[in-house]
Design a protein around this motif. Structure first.
Motif, PDB file in Angstrom:
ATOM      1  N   MET A  13       7.637 -20.544  23.809  1.00 38.50           N
ATOM      2  CA  MET A  13       8.923 -20.198  24.419  1.00 38.50           C
ATOM      3  C   MET A  13       8.804 -18.959  25.303  1.00 38.50           C
ATOM      4  SD  MET A  13      11.600 -21.053  21.373  1.00 38.50           S
ATOM      5  CE  MET A  13      12.995 -20.417  22.303  1.00 38.50           C
ATOM      6  N   LYS A  14       8.039 -17.978  24.861  1.00 33.49           N
ATOM      7  CA  LYS A  14       7.821 -16.783  25.689  1.00 33.49           C
ATOM      8  C   LYS A  14       7.009 -17.137  26.931  1.00 33.49           C
ATOM      9  CE  LYS A  14       6.007 -14.120  22.591  1.00 33.49           C
ATOM     10  NZ  LYS A  14       5.393 -12.947  21.939  1.00 33.49           N
ATOM     11  N   LEU A  15       5.985 -17.973  26.755  1.00 29.82           N
ATOM     12  CA  LEU A  15       5.099 -18.343  27.848  1.00 29.82           C
ATOM     13  C   LEU A  15       5.847 -19.015  28.998  1.00 29.82           C
ATOM     14  CD1 LEU A  15       2.062 -18.547  28.733  1.00 29.82           C
ATOM     15  CD2 LEU A  15       2.096 -20.826  27.734  1.00 29.82           C
ATOM     16  N   VAL A  16       6.767 -19.909  28.677  1.00 31.52           N
ATOM     17  CA  VAL A  16       7.478 -20.662  29.725  1.00 31.52           C
ATOM     18  C   VAL A  16       8.794 -20.010  30.136  1.00 31.52           C
ATOM     19  CG1 VAL A  16       6.413 -22.850  29.059  1.00 31.52           C
ATOM     20  CG2 VAL A  16       8.632 -22.225  28.086  1.00 31.52           C
ATOM     21  N   GLY A  17       9.157 -18.895  29.497  1.00 34.98           N
ATOM     22  CA  GLY A  17      10.349 -18.162  29.910  1.00 34.98           C
ATOM     23  C   GLY A  17      11.637 -18.576  29.225  1.00 34.98           C
ATOM     24  N   LEU A  18      11.555 -19.351  28.145  1.00 36.95           N
ATOM     25  CA  LEU A  18      12.767 -19.699  27.395  1.00 36.95           C
ATOM     26  C   LEU A  18      13.249 -18.518  26.561  1.00 36.95           C
ATOM     27  CD1 LEU A  18      11.984 -23.330  26.148  1.00 36.95           C
ATOM     28  CD2 LEU A  18      13.645 -22.634  27.881  1.00 36.95           C
ATOM     29  N   ALA A  19      12.359 -17.560  26.306  1.00 43.42           N
ATOM     30  CA  ALA A  19      12.716 -16.357  25.554  1.00 43.42           C
ATOM     31  C   ALA A  19      11.979 -15.177  26.177  1.00 43.42           C
ATOM     32  CB  ALA A  19      12.328 -16.499  24.083  1.00 43.42           C
ATOM     33  N   ARG A  20      12.628 -14.016  26.186  1.00 47.24           N
ATOM     34  CA  ARG A  20      12.009 -12.826  26.779  1.00 47.24           C
ATOM     35  C   ARG A  20      11.114 -12.095  25.792  1.00 47.24           C
ATOM     36  NH1 ARG A  20      17.698 -10.817  28.863  1.00 47.24           N
ATOM     37  NH2 ARG A  20      18.127 -11.960  26.968  1.00 47.24           N
ATOM     38  N   SER A  21      11.317 -12.370  24.492  1.00 49.91           N
ATOM     39  CA  SER A  21      10.533 -11.664  23.471  1.00 49.91           C
ATOM     40  C   SER A  21      10.377 -12.561  22.250  1.00 49.91           C
ATOM     41  CB  SER A  21      11.251 -10.377  23.062  1.00 49.91           C
ATOM     42  OG  SER A  21      12.448 -10.696  22.374  1.00 49.91           O
ATOM     43  N   GLY A  22       9.484 -12.161  21.372  1.00 49.39           N
ATOM     44  CA  GLY A  22       9.327 -12.896  20.123  1.00 49.39           C
ATOM     45  C   GLY A  22      10.585 -12.858  19.288  1.00 49.39           C
ATOM     46  N   GLY A  23      11.277 -11.734  19.317  1.00 53.01           N
ATOM     47  CA  GLY A  23      12.523 -11.600  18.564  1.00 53.01           C
ATOM     48  C   GLY A  23      13.601 -12.541  19.071  1.00 53.01           C
ATOM     49  N   GLU A  24      13.696 -12.648  20.392  1.00 55.44           N
ATOM     50  CA  GLU A  24      14.682 -13.563  20.967  1.00 55.44           C
ATOM     51  C   GLU A  24      14.331 -15.002  20.616  1.00 55.44           C
ATOM     52  OE1 GLU A  24      16.937 -14.602  25.151  1.00 55.44           O
ATOM     53  OE2 GLU A  24      15.002 -13.585  25.244  1.00 55.44           O
ATOM     54  N   ALA A  25      13.050 -15.352  20.695  1.00 55.64           N
ATOM     55  CA  ALA A  25      12.611 -16.701  20.338  1.00 55.64           C
ATOM     56  C   ALA A  25      12.955 -16.997  18.881  1.00 55.64           C
ATOM     57  CB  ALA A  25      11.107 -16.849  20.571  1.00 55.64           C
ATOM     58  N   LYS A  26      12.658 -16.050  17.986  1.00 55.97           N
ATOM     59  CA  LYS A  26      12.950 -16.213  16.561  1.00 55.97           C
ATOM     60  C   LYS A  26      14.439 -16.488  16.344  1.00 55.97           C
ATOM     61  CE  LYS A  26      13.023 -13.594  12.252  1.00 55.97           C
ATOM     62  NZ  LYS A  26      12.706 -12.317  11.604  1.00 55.97           N
ATOM     63  N   HIS A  27      15.294 -15.702  17.000  1.00 60.59           N
ATOM     64  CA  HIS A  27      16.738 -15.868  16.846  1.00 60.59           C
ATOM     65  C   HIS A  27      17.185 -17.254  17.314  1.00 60.59           C
ATOM     66  CE1 HIS A  27      21.011 -15.000  16.872  1.00 60.59           C
ATOM     67  NE2 HIS A  27      21.057 -15.453  18.108  1.00 60.59           N
ATOM     68  N   LEU A  28      16.714 -17.670  18.484  1.00 58.11           N
ATOM     69  CA  LEU A  28      17.105 -18.975  19.030  1.00 58.11           C
ATOM     70  C   LEU A  28      16.648 -20.110  18.131  1.00 58.11           C
ATOM     71  CD1 LEU A  28      16.271 -18.287  22.769  1.00 58.11           C
ATOM     72  CD2 LEU A  28      18.564 -18.635  21.813  1.00 58.11           C
ATOM     73  N   ILE A  29      15.426 -20.006  17.625  1.00 58.92           N
ATOM     74  CA  ILE A  29      14.867 -21.056  16.762  1.00 58.92           C
ATOM     75  C   ILE A  29      15.640 -21.123  15.446  1.00 58.92           C
ATOM     76  CG2 ILE A  29      12.824 -21.782  15.461  1.00 58.92           C
ATOM     77  CD1 ILE A  29      11.180 -20.377  17.782  1.00 58.92           C
ATOM     78  N   GLN A  30      15.814 -19.982  14.795  1.00 58.21           N
ATOM     79  CA  GLN A  30      16.483 -19.965  13.498  1.00 58.21           C
ATOM     80  C   GLN A  30      17.968 -20.315  13.592  1.00 58.21           C
ATOM     81  OE1 GLN A  30      15.330 -16.123  11.873  1.00 58.21           O
ATOM     82  NE2 GLN A  30      13.502 -17.022  10.957  1.00 58.21           N
TER      83      GLN A  30
END
Length: 69
Positions: A13-30
């Motif tokens: 998600m960070k690699l393709v720009g769906l999330a700006r950070s690991g924390g943002e990715a974690k929040h979106l996923i959870q």
């Protein structure tokens, strides 16, 4: 035996720009906002394989992994 290349969902998600950070990715996923191959995925460490499709909102990305060593 060849080991198949994988990438973690949050990293992808960070690699393709769906999330700006690991924390943002974690929040979106959870929060249940991320769909993997048509099914809601709530595990950020889920390993993705070549051809998997990740969707967030109106954006869908297909996993393309290089085997270059």
């Amino acid at each position: 035996m060849d080991r198949e290349s994988t990438i973690r969902l949050d990293q992808f998600m960070k690699l393709v720009g769906l999330a700006r950070s690991g924390g943002e990715a974690k929040h979106l996923i959870q929060a249940g906002e991320v769909v993997l191959n048509g099914v809601v995925e709530t595990h950020r460490s889920k390993k993705l394989h070549e051809g998997d499709q990740v969707t967030l909102g109106d954006h869908t990305f297909t996993v393309e992994l290089s085997d270059d060593g």
